[in-house]
Design an enzyme around this catalytic site. Structure first.
Site, short mmCIF file in Angstrom:
data_model
loop_
_atom_site.label_atom_id
_atom_site.label_comp_id
_atom_site.label_asym_id
_atom_site.label_seq_id
_atom_site.Cartn_x
_atom_site.Cartn_y
_atom_site.Cartn_z
N ASN A 55 39.67 37.05 23.93
CA ASN A 55 38.78 38.41 24.14
C ASN A 55 39.11 39.03 25.49
O ASN A 55 38.89 38.53 26.62
CB ASN A 55 37.41 37.68 23.95
CG ASN A 55 36.49 39.16 24.44
OD1 ASN A 55 36.48 40.06 23.57
ND2 ASN A 55 35.91 39.11 25.40
N GLU A 56 39.93 40.12 25.54
CA GLU A 56 39.81 40.93 26.76
C GLU A 56 40.54 40.09 27.83
O GLU A 56 39.87 40.22 28.95
CB GLU A 56 39.05 41.98 26.80
CG GLU A 56 37.57 41.39 27.29
CD GLU A 56 36.56 42.48 27.47
OE1 GLU A 56 35.87 42.39 28.59
OE2 GLU A 56 36.41 43.54 26.71
#
Ligand code: AHR
Length: 668
Positions: free
Chosen positions: A391-392
């Site tokens: 995630n990012e």
């Protein structure tokens, strides 16, 4: 000529027919409509059938105290200062001595219900007095009960003293008035579960639940639970019906869960582990929530999969890439320093967890993890197709090494799974560039882009994907929102969403974020739906998402609509799209005017087949600062009407509006 124009058209038509054949549950269309669809496909291009979905993160009490219907806060006495500095195992609880009763209360760990659930309350009642001695739970800012509704209560008790104990459970409403009871008697021996249904005799927004021992005794108490009997689709351990329904009403094609930053966690010991979240709720591993509260894990991966199934959304679980959030131990402002990777030795087990998730979702009931799914009550596979990894994350060697290990293992064992990678937290910058470079190297099928920006950014970036290289990884815009919940924010998102449809050959999926926020515990703004214990507020952004999602197409047809405003040059406040839905045959136009003056839309529909004389039109319109609030929940909502199709070639687009026009083809 043949190679330049006719061959591509034939290929598109073939692709489209294959696309149609792939669709499941599509109603049979007449020969004439099918011919029209195939002809229209030549004019356009197939786009993703999974374009608009939802992003769910347990943020702002979205799960515990939100979508998860449990009404008891800290039901198993596992809150601690690591969740929040002022919290402890008795947070949300009160020791209740009434009518001259007295004794002692303590929190113990010596003989727990389960080793994953170590804390419990020990009541040592010297004198039960006139009413009893016990504990009272305040719920999440009070318990909302409605007169006539049923509530399912359960508790685990270990009777420590010798004789059976008479117990009384009370729902107490306004001013402490008892408005529902359940009684039981304890039995000797080990931990035992007691269950009962309480019907509320009055309504209250701030009710409490009290459990009283009515005799001198020693008792251990754990896992106190109260659910509304009517959960969404009546699932046990289920979801709050109104919130779940508001998500279902978006008709999302997919549901991403369980986050967000929650996934990669605040340090490696806080990485979300899906295996901790399945099985009997009292045996699940609970943990600190990165957003400064507690995850009961009562809403776990089994419940997420069931919810997806209940609302017809494809599950999109996202798992950490073996690294923690780069902001671990810090804040957004000082972020970028805290990423930690699991040791390479630990990665072996971690990768196995990822593979086991796929088996849990899709494996036969004879497989180890498929059997656990079946034991939970679901023999049928969940049909998992997508798995997100990361995630990012900050693009470091630690991240890349671990991502590649997981990626290679999943590809080798499950080539049928589409892996979604990650390219940082922003629409440009170092992590975005490095992320895309890495995705290119590995040919990651889909990558997750995130952007939270001003409305102007969304308007100005309408052509962002027009020039994306094809073929390359496809894009999942996993998190996006313009900074606000006013109409102008929502319209800027709508304008941008027309560009996602136009580029639906490369943009595979998109989800607004975050989805839910409890009004009393909001850690992030804006959100799509706000709620309190009693009610919910769909924002104007929600209606934009809904209008796009329920009106998705699978073919984009260019050149149908031209928009102009007298005296204006190329104008980023105007945007439009035209798609066709091959299941219904409907042609759908979306027209956005994010500016202060009316504009004119010329829709050239004559080449798209014989159409019904009238179309359905939904218009969302108002002043740029209009928004929905808890006091004015329906301040701005779409209006529904009919419009003559002939009028669409000269449709006056109101200022600050989104119009969605759905036209049926003639014939059955
Ligand atoms: O959506 C809120 C947060 O924004 C998510 O947890 C994170 O992924 C992003 O930075």
């Amino acid at each position: 000529m043949f190679f330049k124009r006719i061959l591509p058209a034939i290929c598109l038509a073939l692709l489209f027919v294959a696309h149609l054949a792939h669709g499941q549950g599509a109603p049979a269309l007449s020969v004439k409509k099918t011919q029209t669809l195939a002809a229209n496909a030549k004019l356009g291009k197939p786009i993703s059938k999974d374009l608009f979905g939802v992003f769910f993160e347990d943020l702002s009490y979205a799960a515990d105290g939100g979508l998860y219907a449990e009404l008891i806060q800290n039901r198993s006495f596992e809150y601690s200062a690591s969740d929040r500095k002022t919290w402890n195992p008795l947070t949300a609880w009160e020791y209740t001595t009434e009518g001259f009763g007295y004794g002692t209360i303590s929190v113990e760990t010596a003989k727990p219900l389960h080793f994953n659930n170590p804390h419990y309350v020990l009541l040592n009642i010297d004198d039960a007095g006139q009413q009893g001695v016990g504990i009272t739970n305040a719920g999440y800012d009070g318990i909302c009960i409605k007169a006539g509704q049923k509530y399912d209560f359960s508790v685990y008790v270990r009777q420590v003293s010798a004789k059976p104990v008479a117990m009384q459970v009370e729902l107490r409403g306004d001013k402490g008035a008892v408005c529902g009871t359940f009684s039981f008697q304890t039995q000797a021996g080990a931990w035992r579960k007691y269950t009962g249904t309480i019907t509320a005799t009055a309504s209250s927004d701030s009710a409490r639940l009290t459990i009283l021992a009515r005799q001198r005794s020693v008792l251990a108490i754990d896992e106190v639970s109260l659910f509304p009997h009517n959960t969404f689709k009546n699932e046990t351990n289920g979801l709050r019906a109104d919130l779940a329904q508001s998500i279902a009403n978006l008709q999302p094609k997919f549901l991403r869960f369980p986050g967000g930053c929650l996934v990669h966690g605040d340090g490696i010991n806080n990485i979300y582990r899906w295996k901790n979240t399945i099985g009997p709720v009292e045996q699940r591993v609970q943990q600190r929530n990165i957003w400064n509260y507690h995850q009961s894990t009562g809403l776990g991966f089994y419940e997420y999969f069931r919810f997806c199934e209940d609302i017809g959304a494809k599950p999109l679980p996202v798992l950490a890439a073996g690294v923690s959030c780069q902001n671990s131990g810090g804040t957004w402002k000082i972020g970028g320093t805290g990423q930690k990777g699991l040791s390479l030795a630990a990665m072996k087990g971690y990768i196995q967890d990822v593979l086991d998730l796929i088996e849990y979702a899709n494996g036969p009931t004879t497989s180890v993890w498929g059997a656990k799914r079946a034991a939970a009550g679901h023999t049928k596979p969940f049909g998992l197709q997508y798995v997100g990894i990361g995630n990012e994350d900050k693009q470091t060697d630690d991240f890349r090494d671990r991502f590649k290990m997981i990626y290679d293992a999943v590809r080798a064992k499950h080539p049928e799974i589409t892996i979604v990678g990650t390219v940082g937290p922003a629409p440009s910058g170092e992590d975005y560039d490095l992320g895309w470079k890495f995705a290119d190297q590995l040919s990651v099928p889909v990558v997750d882009e995130h952007f939270y920006e001003k409305p102007e950014w969304f308007l100005k970036n309408n052509s962002r994907y027009d020039s994306y290289r094809r073929p390359k990884s496809k894009v999942y815009i996993g998190e996006y929102a313009s900074w606000g919940n006013t109409l102008i924010n929502a319209l800027s998102e709508a304008a941008f969403m027309t560009s996602l449809e136009r580029n639906g050959d490369i943009v595979q999926m998109a989800s607004y974020a975050p989805l839910l926020a409890n009004l009393k515990h909001t850690s992030w703004n804006p959100n799509l739906i706000y709620f309190d214990n009693k009610t919910l507020v769909p924002t104007v952004n929600y209606y934009v998402q809904q209008l796009f999602a329920v009106n998705q197409g699978d073919v984009y047809i260019p050149g149908i609509i031209s928009l102009n405003r007298p005296g204006a040059r190329a104008d980023s406040t105007l945007a439009a799209s035209c798609v066709q839905n091959s299941e219904t045959g409907d042609v759908i136009l979306k027209i956005v005017n994010a500016g202060p003056q009316a504009a004119t839309a010329m829709a050239k529909l004559s080449g798209l087949g014989m159409m019904a004389a009238n179309a359905k039109i939904d218009v969302l319109q108002g002043q740029p600062s209009d928004k929905n609030t808890i006091d004015q929940q329906k301040n701005i909502i779409p209006s529904h009407a009919e419009i003559s199709v002939a009028q669409l070639n000269g449709y006056v687009v109101p200022p600050y509006s989104l119009s969605v026009i759905r036209i049926s083809l003639k014939g059955n």
